[in-house]
Structures are given as structure tokens and as C-alpha cells.
Enzyme design. Structure first.
Site, mmCIF file in Angstrom:
data_model
loop_
_atom_site.group_PDB
_atom_site.id
_atom_site.type_symbol
_atom_site.label_atom_id
_atom_site.label_comp_id
_atom_site.label_asym_id
_atom_site.label_seq_id
_atom_site.Cartn_x
_atom_site.Cartn_y
_atom_site.Cartn_z
ATOM 1 N N TYR A 178 0.826 -1.224 0.000
ATOM 2 C CA TYR A 178 0.000 0.000 0.000
ATOM 3 C C TYR A 178 0.854 1.265 0.000
ATOM 4 O O TYR A 178 0.520 2.256 0.608
ATOM 5 C CB TYR A 178 -0.968 0.002 1.194
ATOM 6 C CG TYR A 178 -1.784 -1.258 1.254
ATOM 7 C CD1 TYR A 178 -2.737 -1.533 0.259
ATOM 8 C CD2 TYR A 178 -1.570 -2.194 2.240
ATOM 9 C CE1 TYR A 178 -3.459 -2.722 0.277
ATOM 10 C CE2 TYR A 178 -2.286 -3.381 2.277
ATOM 11 C CZ TYR A 178 -3.223 -3.635 1.287
ATOM 12 O OH TYR A 178 -3.916 -4.815 1.301
ATOM 13 N N ARG A 179 1.992 1.166 -0.663
ATOM 14 C CA ARG A 179 2.930 2.287 -0.795
ATOM 15 C C ARG A 179 3.504 2.768 0.536
ATOM 16 O O ARG A 179 3.980 3.890 0.660
ATOM 17 C CB ARG A 179 2.293 3.462 -1.547
ATOM 18 C CG ARG A 179 1.746 3.049 -2.900
ATOM 19 C CD ARG A 179 1.681 4.170 -3.889
ATOM 20 N NE ARG A 179 1.168 3.694 -5.162
ATOM 21 C CZ ARG A 179 1.918 3.170 -6.130
ATOM 22 N NH1 ARG A 179 3.213 3.080 -5.989
ATOM 23 N NH2 ARG A 179 1.368 2.762 -7.248
ATOM 24 N N LEU A 180 3.454 1.896 1.534
ATOM 25 C CA LEU A 180 4.088 2.244 2.814
ATOM 26 C C LEU A 180 5.525 1.708 2.775
ATOM 27 O O LEU A 180 5.870 0.719 3.422
ATOM 28 C CB LEU A 180 3.288 1.658 3.986
ATOM 29 C CG LEU A 180 1.847 2.172 4.050
ATOM 30 C CD1 LEU A 180 1.112 1.579 5.245
ATOM 31 C CD2 LEU A 180 1.831 3.706 4.140
#
Ligand SMILES: Cc1cc2nc3c(=O)[nH]c(=O)nc-3n(C[C@H](O)[C@H](O)[C@H](O)COP(=O)(O)O)c2cc1C
Length: 202
Positions: A178-180
Site C-alpha cells: 500500500y505504498r508504505l
């Protein structure tokens, strides 16, 4: 406080971590795991970027080879600085590096040049890298002439060799769900000082 660095980020030496990531990429990338985008600036401060092959990760520096009369060489020699980034799609990772650049002491350049194929060595002699070339046949003719002049074992020309970049910043980045993403930046005020490590927001 030193942030916790685990798994792929673990280690006390950023050059060692970079080598580890590079060796992993050598197993997974389609080609050129040592390819980096190298950024320089011209005298007006206008950025310039192009790919080069980062041939060595030494204990204290990254080394690539090029023509000392090229545009990149002129920009490096006037500013003394550059930055580059590896991006390995197969690993979904990048390493960003910034620092001071100078000509390599030429021992490595002689050795590396000697290991290149003969055709590449003639090519290095014949190329006036980054200068206008009216017709490719002009280049082929220069190569034929150089073969006759230099014979079977062309040595490294003075205008070709390595640059070594000694970093003041190295950032390791790995893709997260999740683009973390995970980012760890190693930085030091100058190359004589100790590294400080920070985790960064994605
Ligand atoms: C994957 C890849 C690797 C390259 N490796 C090098 C290299 O190691 N050295 C080099 O001088 N040019 C290399 N080139 C060519 C450069 O990108 C560039 O065209 C050339 O060096 C001239 O750049 P300049 O005009 O900024 O000096 C490479 C190009 C690609 C696409």
C-alpha cells in the site's frame, strides 16, 4: 536514537549493504544490474542525467568508467559532485547516492580497460564521446585507423578512465504494501565524519 534496521536493511556499513543488494539484483535482473542513472549539473545549475554502469562498490566509494572529455566528465570536474540511483524492478528497490567525485587513481582504470574486449577498447579510443558525429561511417573509419596504429593490444587512452564517488548520503528504499515503503538514509556532513542513520517516511 538509532532506528531498528532489520532484514535487508541490517548492517553497520552502507557499502556492505549496497554490495549485498547488488549481488541479489545480479541474480534477478534481466540485464545490467549495475546500471545507474547518474546526475550532474552544468555551470548554470541545470541538471543532466544519463545511465552508466557502476562497475565497483569499494569499501569507501562507487566507481564507474567513462571518457574524461565527455559532457558528464566536464560537469563532474567543474563541480566535484554527482548523484546516482540504482533501480532494480525485479526487487522493487532503489539505492540513492550523493557525494563527492574525483578521478580514480587509474590503477583500477588500467586493470578494467585491460579486461574489456578488444573491440570495446578500440571503440573507446575512437569515440569522441558527446561530440557531434556527422556520419557513423566516420566512426568506423576511425576504428580501422586505430587498429592499424595501436595493433593487437591497445592500452588505456589518457582520456578514458574511472571516476570514484565518495558518498555523503546513501538511501536504501524498498517497496512496501500500500505504498508504505521503507526508507533508511545514511548521511554524514562530510566524508571524514561518522554516518547517521534515519528512517524516513515513505
Ligand atoms: C545501460 C547503459 C549503460 C551505460 N553505461 C555507460 C558507462 O558505463 N559509461 C559511459 O561513459 N557511458 C555509458 N552509457 C552511455 C551514457 O548513458 C551516455 O550516453 C554517454 O556516456 C554520454 O553521456 P554525457 O554526454 O552526459 O557525457 C550507458 C548507457 C546505458 C543505456
Amino acid at each position: 536514537m538509532v532506528p531498528t534496521k532489520k532484514n535487508i536493511f541490517a548492517g553497520n556499513d552502507p557499502f556492505e549493504i549496497a554490495r549485498r543488494w547488488y549481488f541479489e539484483a545480479s541474480e534477478t535482473e534481466l540485464n545490467d544490474p549495475d546500471a545507474v542513472a547518474l546526475a550532474t549539473v552544468d555551470e548554470r545549475g541545470l541538471p543532466n542525467v544519463r545511465m552508466v554502469l557502476m562497475r565497483f562498490i569499494l569499501d569507501d566509494a562507487f566507481v564507474f568508467f567513462t571518457n574524461y572529455e565527455s559532457v558528464k566528465a566536464a560537469e563532474i570536474l567543474s563541480s566535484g559532485k554527482a548523484a546516482f540511483v540504482y533501480h532494480w524492478k525485479s526487487l522493487r528497490r532503489q539505492i540513492r547516492v550523493r557525494g563527492e567525485v574525483s578521478k580514480e587513481d587509474l590503477n583500477l582504470s588500467d586493470k578494467y580497460f585491460g579486461e574489456r574486449s578488444k573491440q570495446s577498447r578500440y571503440g573507446a579510443w575512437a569515440s569522441k564521446q558527446s561530440k557531434p558525429l556527422f556520419d557513423k561511417n566516420v566512426l568506423f573509419e576511425r576504428i580501422e585507423k586505430i587498429k592499424v596504429e595501436l595493433g593487437n593490444n591497445p592500452l588505456r587512452p589518457d582520456f578514458w578512465g574511472g571516476f570514484k564517488l565518495i558518498p555523503t548520503e546513501i538511501e536504501f528504499w524498498a517497496d512496501g504494501e500500500y505504498r508504505l515503503h521503507d526508507r533508511f538514509r545514511w548521511s554524514r556532513p562530510d566524508i571524514a565524519k561518522e554516518w547517521e542513520v534515519n528512517r524516513l517516511y515513505p
